[in-house]
Motif scaffolding. Sequence first.
Motif, PDB file in Angstrom:
ATOM      1  N   TRP A  85      -0.329   4.532  -1.225  1.00 41.42           N
ATOM      2  CA  TRP A  85      -1.361   5.153  -0.391  1.00 41.42           C
ATOM      3  C   TRP A  85      -0.779   5.295   1.014  1.00 41.42           C
ATOM      4  O   TRP A  85      -0.989   4.437   1.887  1.00 41.42           O
ATOM      5  CB  TRP A  85      -2.623   4.297  -0.368  1.00 41.42           C
ATOM      6  CG  TRP A  85      -3.253   4.157  -1.721  1.00 41.42           C
ATOM      7  CD1 TRP A  85      -4.140   5.007  -2.317  1.00 41.42           C
ATOM      8  CD2 TRP A  85      -3.011   3.098  -2.657  1.00 41.42           C
ATOM      9  NE1 TRP A  85      -4.485   4.546  -3.562  1.00 41.42           N
ATOM     10  CE2 TRP A  85      -3.803   3.377  -3.800  1.00 41.42           C
ATOM     11  CE3 TRP A  85      -2.218   1.951  -2.646  1.00 41.42           C
ATOM     12  CZ2 TRP A  85      -3.812   2.555  -4.910  1.00 41.42           C
ATOM     13  CZ3 TRP A  85      -2.218   1.123  -3.766  1.00 41.42           C
ATOM     14  CH2 TRP A  85      -2.996   1.420  -4.867  1.00 41.42           C
ATOM     15  N   PRO A  86      -0.017   6.348   1.277  1.00 43.31           N
ATOM     16  CA  PRO A  86       0.770   6.476   2.511  1.00 43.31           C
ATOM     17  C   PRO A  86      -0.046   6.312   3.789  1.00 43.31           C
ATOM     18  O   PRO A  86       0.438   5.721   4.757  1.00 43.31           O
ATOM     19  CB  PRO A  86       1.357   7.887   2.411  1.00 43.31           C
ATOM     20  CG  PRO A  86       1.398   8.169   0.943  1.00 43.31           C
ATOM     21  CD  PRO A  86       0.194   7.490   0.367  1.00 43.31           C
ATOM     22  N   GLU A  87      -1.282   6.835   3.824  1.00 44.55           N
ATOM     23  CA  GLU A  87      -2.073   6.728   5.041  1.00 44.55           C
ATOM     24  C   GLU A  87      -2.397   5.270   5.364  1.00 44.55           C
ATOM     25  O   GLU A  87      -2.280   4.831   6.512  1.00 44.55           O
ATOM     26  CB  GLU A  87      -3.378   7.533   4.908  1.00 44.55           C
ATOM     27  CG  GLU A  87      -3.187   9.033   4.779  1.00 44.55           C
ATOM     28  CD  GLU A  87      -2.821   9.462   3.370  1.00 44.55           C
ATOM     29  OE1 GLU A  87      -2.844   8.585   2.457  1.00 44.55           O
ATOM     30  OE2 GLU A  87      -2.497  10.650   3.182  1.00 44.55           O
ATOM     31  N   ALA A  88      -2.792   4.510   4.350  1.00 44.89           N
ATOM     32  CA  ALA A  88      -3.095   3.095   4.556  1.00 44.89           C
ATOM     33  C   ALA A  88      -1.833   2.326   4.947  1.00 44.89           C
ATOM     34  O   ALA A  88      -1.870   1.460   5.836  1.00 44.89           O
ATOM     35  CB  ALA A  88      -3.710   2.499   3.287  1.00 44.89           C
ATOM     36  N   HIS A 123       0.753   3.433   6.530  1.00 43.43           N
ATOM     37  CA  HIS A 123       1.109   3.752   7.919  1.00 43.43           C
ATOM     38  C   HIS A 123       0.224   2.984   8.893  1.00 43.43           C
ATOM     39  O   HIS A 123       0.721   2.457   9.907  1.00 43.43           O
ATOM     40  CB  HIS A 123       0.966   5.259   8.158  1.00 43.43           C
ATOM     41  CG  HIS A 123       1.298   5.674   9.554  1.00 43.43           C
ATOM     42  ND1 HIS A 123       2.590   5.732  10.043  1.00 43.43           N
ATOM     43  CD2 HIS A 123       0.495   6.028  10.596  1.00 43.43           C
ATOM     44  CE1 HIS A 123       2.575   6.118  11.296  1.00 43.43           C
ATOM     45  NE2 HIS A 123       1.324   6.306  11.674  1.00 43.43           N
ATOM     46  N   LEU A 124      -1.061   2.876   8.601  1.00 42.78           N
ATOM     47  CA  LEU A 124      -1.965   2.146   9.493  1.00 42.78           C
ATOM     48  C   LEU A 124      -1.627   0.653   9.529  1.00 42.78           C
ATOM     49  O   LEU A 124      -1.621   0.033  10.598  1.00 42.78           O
ATOM     50  CB  LEU A 124      -3.413   2.348   9.043  1.00 42.78           C
ATOM     51  CG  LEU A 124      -4.003   3.743   9.285  1.00 42.78           C
ATOM     52  CD1 LEU A 124      -5.406   3.834   8.697  1.00 42.78           C
ATOM     53  CD2 LEU A 124      -4.031   4.066  10.785  1.00 42.78           C
ATOM     54  N   SER A 177       0.817  -1.218   0.000  1.00 39.56           N
ATOM     55  CA  SER A 177       0.000   0.000   0.000  1.00 39.56           C
ATOM     56  C   SER A 177       0.848   1.265   0.000  1.00 39.56           C
ATOM     57  O   SER A 177       0.383   2.334   0.398  1.00 39.56           O
ATOM     58  CB  SER A 177      -0.914   0.013   1.234  1.00 39.56           C
ATOM     59  OG  SER A 177      -1.664  -1.180   1.336  1.00 39.56           O
TER      60      SER A 177
END
Length: 456
Positions: A248-251, A253-254, A245
């Motif tokens: 898609w950096p936010e995904a 990181h999660l 992912s």
Amino acid sequence: MMPMGTSLSRWTMLYFGAALIFLLFAECLLSAGGWSPSVDVAEPRALIIVHAVTIGWLGMLMIGALLQFAPVLTGLNLPTSHIDVLGLIGLVVGLGLLLLGFYLIDKGSNAAGPVMGAAALLLLLSILSVSMVLASLLWRGRNAHPASGLVLIGIGCLAMTAAFGALFAVTLSGSIGFPSVIQFVSSAVPYHASLGLAGWTTFAAIGVSYKLLPMFLLSHDMKKVPFLARTGSIGIAFLGAAASSLFWPEAAHLFFLAASLMFGLTIIAYLNELYLAYRGRRRKSLELNTSGSLPAFAMLAISVALLVPAIALGARAHVITAIVYLFVFGWLSGLGLAQLLKIVPFLTWIEAFGPLLGRRPTPRLGDLINSRRSALWLGVFYVAVVAAASAIVLGSDLAFRAAAILQTMSTAALLCELVLVRSLANVDTTTKRAPFQQPAFFFAANKKGHANGPAS
């Protein structure tokens, strides 16, 4: 540690020797200022040190140990082949080329591309070959001891780490120019490092210790392997999802944070098992390897406890670097050095005195090593690691270099202690009278558990 009569791995001692040399090499570079807290860890000079430690020290140490102890976990013998020694040659040559490649990149040489390509190919082939042999053995003997599954998780992570590393090597050399690949590589370094340190070396170390520590301590078997395997597998899956992912950096990181939380659960359960094993031991006086491992377990707990909130809160790079330093040198390297202080004397005793047992007096295992002196140097090593990690947090190049020098000195001293063990320098000369023969220094002369042949 091993049942009498268990075959010795012919090349384990050579793996250990190569690993220690690479550790000392990396620490000498740190002592000479090859890296400091003010320098980015992505610089080619820093990457020389990083890979000398991860592939050269930790990788060869763990592979060498598994060549000896995977048969102990499974009750099976390794298949007859030359993969072990060929793998070692490939690892040493491939790593040498990789370090040369980083040096050439630092100098801006056009030769960096071919060198890095050759290094990537040789390392990938060597790692996969050894991994397949070990994985096959552990899979066939997976029902003999549940910890085999933990080591299999580690070996799977090793294969993925090697694949990532090969891609990184050819990309950094400039051989791949696709913007999407370059963007992926630049963002995937934390996942490459996590697969290697948390996945490969940590799970392999946990798996082996699940079998050996209860034997050392005369304690009950540790029984939470299924939980560790489940949480570990879920954590690795989250790590893979994070790597997938990256655009898609936010995904990403999660997923990475979820992987860290699962790894934390695994470590909490493992440390609880260790506590119960130590508390319930029948051997009340701790040997050097078990007492010397306690600071390593403490640094594992501290580094993991700090890492999860650091990732969640987006801590600064030097804080993450300090935590990783504590994890690599305090936990993995400290545990490795402490256990070598038991493993090397034991394997040496088996070779030198195993065939003489019951025929004439033989020295005790503890006679092969100066435990008091070794414990002192191991303690100095841990103090130096904590001091170095603290200096990284403070951003002090001078304090870090002083701590690195102390760490290097202690490692060199421990290496000297192991050389004395292997050469039987601490054993009285009267004990080494005929038909005794000095065992070979870097390898077991045969696979029958001794180097001397018949004692008569």
